[in-house]
Design an enzyme around this catalytic site. Structure first.
Site, PDB file in Angstrom:
ATOM      1  N   ASN A   1       9.167   4.067   3.067  1.00 35.92           N
ATOM      2  CA  ASN A   1       9.201   3.704   4.485  1.00 35.92           C
ATOM      3  C   ASN A   1      10.524   3.010   4.750  1.00 35.92           C
ATOM      4  O   ASN A   1      11.159   2.480   3.846  1.00 35.92           O
ATOM      5  CB  ASN A   1       8.091   2.683   4.787  1.00 35.92           C
ATOM      6  CG  ASN A   1       6.721   3.215   4.522  1.00 35.92           C
ATOM      7  OD1 ASN A   1       6.288   3.250   3.385  1.00 35.92           O
ATOM      8  ND2 ASN A   1       6.035   3.634   5.561  1.00 35.92           N
TER       9      ASN A   1
ATOM     10  N   CYS B   1       4.976   9.103  -0.254  1.00 42.10           N
ATOM     11  CA  CYS B   1       3.596   9.540  -0.138  1.00 42.10           C
ATOM     12  C   CYS B   1       3.340  10.529  -1.258  1.00 42.10           C
ATOM     13  O   CYS B   1       4.077  11.500  -1.415  1.00 42.10           O
ATOM     14  CB  CYS B   1       3.338  10.192   1.222  1.00 42.10           C
ATOM     15  SG  CYS B   1       1.668  10.865   1.325  1.00 42.10           S
TER      16      CYS B   1
ATOM     17  N   HIS C   1       9.288   7.003   7.738  1.00 40.52           N
ATOM     18  CA  HIS C   1       9.864   7.069   6.391  1.00 40.52           C
ATOM     19  C   HIS C   1      11.347   7.413   6.556  1.00 40.52           C
ATOM     20  O   HIS C   1      11.735   8.076   7.523  1.00 40.52           O
ATOM     21  CB  HIS C   1       9.114   8.105   5.550  1.00 40.52           C
ATOM     22  CG  HIS C   1       7.760   7.620   5.118  1.00 40.52           C
ATOM     23  ND1 HIS C   1       7.492   7.161   3.852  1.00 40.52           N
ATOM     24  CD2 HIS C   1       6.600   7.479   5.807  1.00 40.52           C
ATOM     25  CE1 HIS C   1       6.229   6.773   3.779  1.00 40.52           C
ATOM     26  NE2 HIS C   1       5.659   6.961   4.949  1.00 40.52           N
TER      27      HIS C   1
ATOM     28  N   ARG D   1       0.838  -1.212   0.000  1.00 41.36           N
ATOM     29  CA  ARG D   1       0.000   0.000   0.000  1.00 41.36           C
ATOM     30  C   ARG D   1       0.872   1.262   0.000  1.00 41.36           C
ATOM     31  O   ARG D   1       0.974   1.950  -1.018  1.00 41.36           O
ATOM     32  CB  ARG D   1      -0.937  -0.028   1.215  1.00 41.36           C
ATOM     33  CG  ARG D   1      -2.074   0.979   1.160  1.00 41.36           C
ATOM     34  CD  ARG D   1      -1.694   2.385   1.544  1.00 41.36           C
ATOM     35  NE  ARG D   1      -1.123   2.494   2.884  1.00 41.36           N
ATOM     36  CZ  ARG D   1      -0.548   3.613   3.327  1.00 41.36           C
ATOM     37  NH1 ARG D   1      -0.464   4.678   2.566  1.00 41.36           N
ATOM     38  NH2 ARG D   1      -0.013   3.655   4.537  1.00 41.36           N
ATOM     39  N   ASP D   2       1.545   1.551   1.087  1.00 41.06           N
ATOM     40  CA  ASP D   2       2.310   2.794   1.179  1.00 41.06           C
ATOM     41  C   ASP D   2       3.439   2.798   0.144  1.00 41.06           C
ATOM     42  O   ASP D   2       3.796   3.836  -0.414  1.00 41.06           O
ATOM     43  CB  ASP D   2       2.904   2.947   2.589  1.00 41.06           C
ATOM     44  CG  ASP D   2       3.124   4.394   2.988  1.00 41.06           C
ATOM     45  OD1 ASP D   2       2.904   5.280   2.149  1.00 41.06           O
ATOM     46  OD2 ASP D   2       3.534   4.641   4.134  1.00 41.06           O
TER      47      ASP D   2
HETATM   48  P1  HMG Z   1     -12.771  14.584  -2.826  1.00 37.31           P
HETATM   49  O1  HMG Z   1     -12.451  14.896  -4.251  1.00 37.31           O
HETATM   50  O2  HMG Z   1     -12.856  15.715  -1.846  1.00 37.31           O
HETATM   51  O3  HMG Z   1     -14.053  13.648  -2.670  1.00 37.31           O
HETATM   52  O4  HMG Z   1     -11.692  13.542  -2.322  1.00 37.31           O
HETATM   53  P2  HMG Z   1     -15.527  13.743  -3.140  1.00 37.31           P
HETATM   54  O5  HMG Z   1     -16.349  13.115  -2.066  1.00 37.31           O
HETATM   55  O6  HMG Z   1     -15.861  15.132  -3.609  1.00 37.31           O
HETATM   56  O7  HMG Z   1     -15.533  12.761  -4.398  1.00 37.31           O
HETATM   57  C1  HMG Z   1     -14.854  13.066  -5.602  1.00 37.31           C
HETATM   58  C2  HMG Z   1     -14.880  11.845  -6.515  1.00 37.31           C
HETATM   59  O8  HMG Z   1     -14.171  10.760  -5.901  1.00 37.31           O
HETATM   60  C3  HMG Z   1     -16.280  11.313  -6.794  1.00 37.31           C
HETATM   61  O9  HMG Z   1     -16.244  10.723  -8.085  1.00 37.31           O
HETATM   62  C4  HMG Z   1     -16.436  10.223  -5.771  1.00 37.31           C
HETATM   63  O10 HMG Z   1     -17.346   9.234  -6.145  1.00 37.31           O
HETATM   64  C5  HMG Z   1     -15.040   9.637  -5.730  1.00 37.31           C
HETATM   65  P3  HMG Z   1     -16.779  11.522  -9.381  1.00 37.31           P
HETATM   66  O11 HMG Z   1     -18.206  11.832  -9.053  1.00 37.31           O
HETATM   67  O12 HMG Z   1     -15.934  12.760  -9.503  1.00 37.31           O
HETATM   68  O13 HMG Z   1     -16.571  10.539 -10.500  1.00 37.31           O
HETATM   69  N1  HMG Z   1     -14.722   8.989  -4.449  1.00 37.31           N
HETATM   70  C6  HMG Z   1     -14.182   7.771  -4.345  1.00 37.31           C
HETATM   71  N2  HMG Z   1     -13.825   6.853  -5.267  1.00 37.31           N
HETATM   72  C7  HMG Z   1     -13.312   5.687  -4.818  1.00 37.31           C
HETATM   73  N3  HMG Z   1     -13.135   5.420  -3.505  1.00 37.31           N
HETATM   74  C8  HMG Z   1     -13.487   6.309  -2.571  1.00 37.31           C
HETATM   75  C9  HMG Z   1     -14.028   7.544  -2.981  1.00 37.31           C
HETATM   76  N4  HMG Z   1     -14.455   8.632  -2.308  1.00 37.31           N
HETATM   77  C10 HMG Z   1     -14.891   9.509  -3.225  1.00 37.31           C
HETATM   78  N5  HMG Z   1     -13.285   6.030  -1.277  1.00 37.31           N
HETATM   79  C11 HMG Z   1     -10.972  11.724  -0.921  1.00 37.31           C
HETATM   80  C12 HMG Z   1     -11.683  13.059  -0.983  1.00 37.31           C
HETATM   81  C13 HMG Z   1     -10.718  11.389   0.536  1.00 37.31           C
HETATM   82  C14 HMG Z   1     -11.850  10.660  -1.582  1.00 37.31           C
HETATM   83  C15 HMG Z   1      -9.640  11.854  -1.727  1.00 37.31           C
HETATM   84  O14 HMG Z   1      -8.948  12.960  -1.251  1.00 37.31           O
HETATM   85  C16 HMG Z   1      -8.776  10.626  -1.583  1.00 37.31           C
HETATM   86  O15 HMG Z   1      -9.117   9.560  -2.047  1.00 37.31           O
HETATM   87  N6  HMG Z   1      -7.599  10.773  -0.947  1.00 37.31           N
HETATM   88  C17 HMG Z   1      -6.721   9.643  -0.701  1.00 37.31           C
HETATM   89  C18 HMG Z   1      -5.335  10.131  -0.520  1.00 37.31           C
HETATM   90  C19 HMG Z   1      -4.422   8.957  -0.202  1.00 37.31           C
HETATM   91  O16 HMG Z   1      -4.759   7.797  -0.390  1.00 37.31           O
HETATM   92  N7  HMG Z   1      -3.208   9.280   0.269  1.00 37.31           N
HETATM   93  C20 HMG Z   1      -2.230   8.307   0.599  1.00 37.31           C
HETATM   94  C21 HMG Z   1      -2.569   7.537   1.830  1.00 37.31           C
HETATM   95  S1  HMG Z   1      -2.167   8.392   3.353  1.00 37.31           S
HETATM   96  C22 HMG Z   1      -0.485   8.107   3.582  1.00 37.31           C
HETATM   97  O17 HMG Z   1       0.179   7.600   2.721  1.00 37.31           O
HETATM   98  C23 HMG Z   1       0.130   8.399   4.938  1.00 37.31           C
HETATM   99  C24 HMG Z   1       0.371   7.161   5.782  1.00 37.31           C
HETATM  100  O18 HMG Z   1       1.228   6.251   5.120  1.00 37.31           O
HETATM  101  C25 HMG Z   1       0.991   7.537   7.127  1.00 37.31           C
HETATM  102  C26 HMG Z   1       2.219   8.461   6.977  1.00 37.31           C
HETATM  103  O19 HMG Z   1       3.174   8.122   6.267  1.00 37.31           O
HETATM  104  O20 HMG Z   1       2.154   9.507   7.592  1.00 37.31           O
HETATM  105  C27 HMG Z   1      -0.952   6.428   6.080  1.00 37.31           C
HETATM  106 MG    MG Z   2       3.416   6.434   5.066  1.00 37.18          MG
END
Ligand code: HMG
Ligand code: MG
Length: 299
Positions: free
Chosen positions: A249, A240, A209, A15-16
């Site tokens: 990581n 990320c 990381h 995933r990450d």
């Molecule tokens: P948004 O654009 O504000 O959401 O995104 P929305 O509700 O307005 O929806 C926009 C579109 O996305 C719509 O589709 C929804 O249906 C769709 P459209 O009508 O435009 O065709 N949608 C989805 N599709 C699939 N799955 C869903 C979903 N939700 C809405 N769940 C949202 C808000 C949260 C969805 C977006 O910002 C997002 O997906 N962000 C994910 C970011 C991410 O994954 N980042 C990496 C993970 S975090 C990380 O790596 C840190 C960590 O490792 C710890 C560390 O290192 O610190 C965990």
């Molecule tokens: Mg991370």
């Protein structure tokens, strides 16, 4: 404080790690990676994310990955879910544990999930309720715990406040993420000391990381602080997408080598882990990011 006898490693490479790769990676390659990690003895593997494919295209095939992995009893196969849509998709894919993710900095929260910290916590409430109904465990993440790419320094008290909210809403554990890898051991100790004022150490995990080469030192400092769960990524995959310059990581092989040397049990086979990391590195056509793997493979 004496070091723990046993540590649980949470493998976040699929995933990450893979979320940050630019070239397409087939479902078959992801499945093989998860299966090899299972075979290496990992007890917890974060397999994918149910997030918007517009935001993180690389995780788009997560449901197919879940459909095709060989699940082993006793192993947790988890996925990220940022909202109810993600939770429902995860449930439909047969996921038994999800992770919700918040940040300790407002700017990162906006860039990563397009909402404020408090809005993100509100979005998690229905997930927690639905998870309880379905018997799904929920892990929490707090990002940017030792620095933010947009805001710089982050106050450990702010981390504690967000982590506390996640625990209060029902997360069984909160992983504190040094998303951009700028943390050093002293800051890490201070962080865990501050957060442990509110949350028992047994419910905290470290997610480091290795951007500045501090991750192993930070893990050692965390061990001295009584932390027993660490997230790591095979072959040091990843980064990320919303934290520019964030490298992978800490490599799982390197953490395992250190823990083995300290006589700390994990139940993981180093040789098999190295083989899994080398294979996915070859698939991706990138150098293996584990120092231990590089040393062993060139010996
Ligand atoms: P948004 O654009 O504000 O959401 O995104 P929305 O509700 O307005 O929806 C926009 C579109 O996305 C719509 O589709 C929804 O249906 C769709 P459209 O009508 O435009 O065709 N949608 C989805 N599709 C699939 N799955 C869903 C979903 N939700 C809405 N769940 C949202 C808000 C949260 C969805 C977006 O910002 C997002 O997906 N962000 C994910 C970011 C991410 O994954 N980042 C990496 C993970 S975090 C990380 O790596 C840190 C960590 O490792 C710890 C560390 O290192 O610190 C965990
Ligand atoms: Mg991370």
């Amino acid at each position: 404080m004496s070091l723990p006898q046993r540590v649980r490693l949470v493998e976040v490479g699929p995933r990450d790690g893979l979320q940050n790769e630019s070239q397409p990676i087939s479902v078959a390659d992801k499945v093989m990676l998860v299966n090899e990690l299972t075979d290496a003895g990992l007890g917890y593997i974060e397999v994918g994310s149910f997030v918007s494919p517009k935001w993180v295209p690389q995780m788009a095939g997560s449901a197919q990955v879940f459909a095709n992995i060989a699940r082993k009893d006793g192993v947790t196969y988890a996925a990220l879910a940022p909202n109810m849509r993600g939770f429902e998709d995860a449930l439909a894919a047969g996921v038994k544990e999800v992770a919700v993710f918040a940040a300790a900095s407002e700017a990162f929260s906006q860039r990563n999930i397009n909402c404020s910290i408090s809005e993100s916590l509100d979005r998690f409430l229905p997930i927690m309720e639905a998870a309880r109904l379905h018997g799904i465990k929920v892990r929490g993440y707090v990002s940017c715990v030792l620095g933010c790419p947009y805001e710089g320094d982050v106050d450990p008290k702010q981390v504690a406040a967000v982590a506390n909210e996640l625990i209060a809403m029902g997360c069984y554990e909160v992983s504190l993420g040094d998303t951009i890898g700028t943390g050093t051991p002293g800051a890490t100790r201070e962080l865990f000391n501050t957060v442990a004022g509110q949350i028992p150490r047994g419910r905290l995990a470290g997610h480091f990381h290795d951007t500045y080469g501090q991750a192993l030192a930070n893990i050692y400092a965390s061990l001295e602080e009584g932390i027993q769960v660490f997230d790591s990524s095979v072959a040091g995959l990843g980064g990320c997408p919303y934290a520019k310059g964030a490298s992978g990581n800490v490599a799982s092989e390197d953490v395992l080598y250190m823990l083995n040397g300290l006589g700390i049990e994990t139940g993981i086979d180093l040789d098999k882990l190295i083989a899994a990391g080398q294979r996915i590195s070859q698939v991706l056509g990138r150098a293996n990011g584990s120092r231990v793997a590089k040393a062993r493979l060139s010996a």
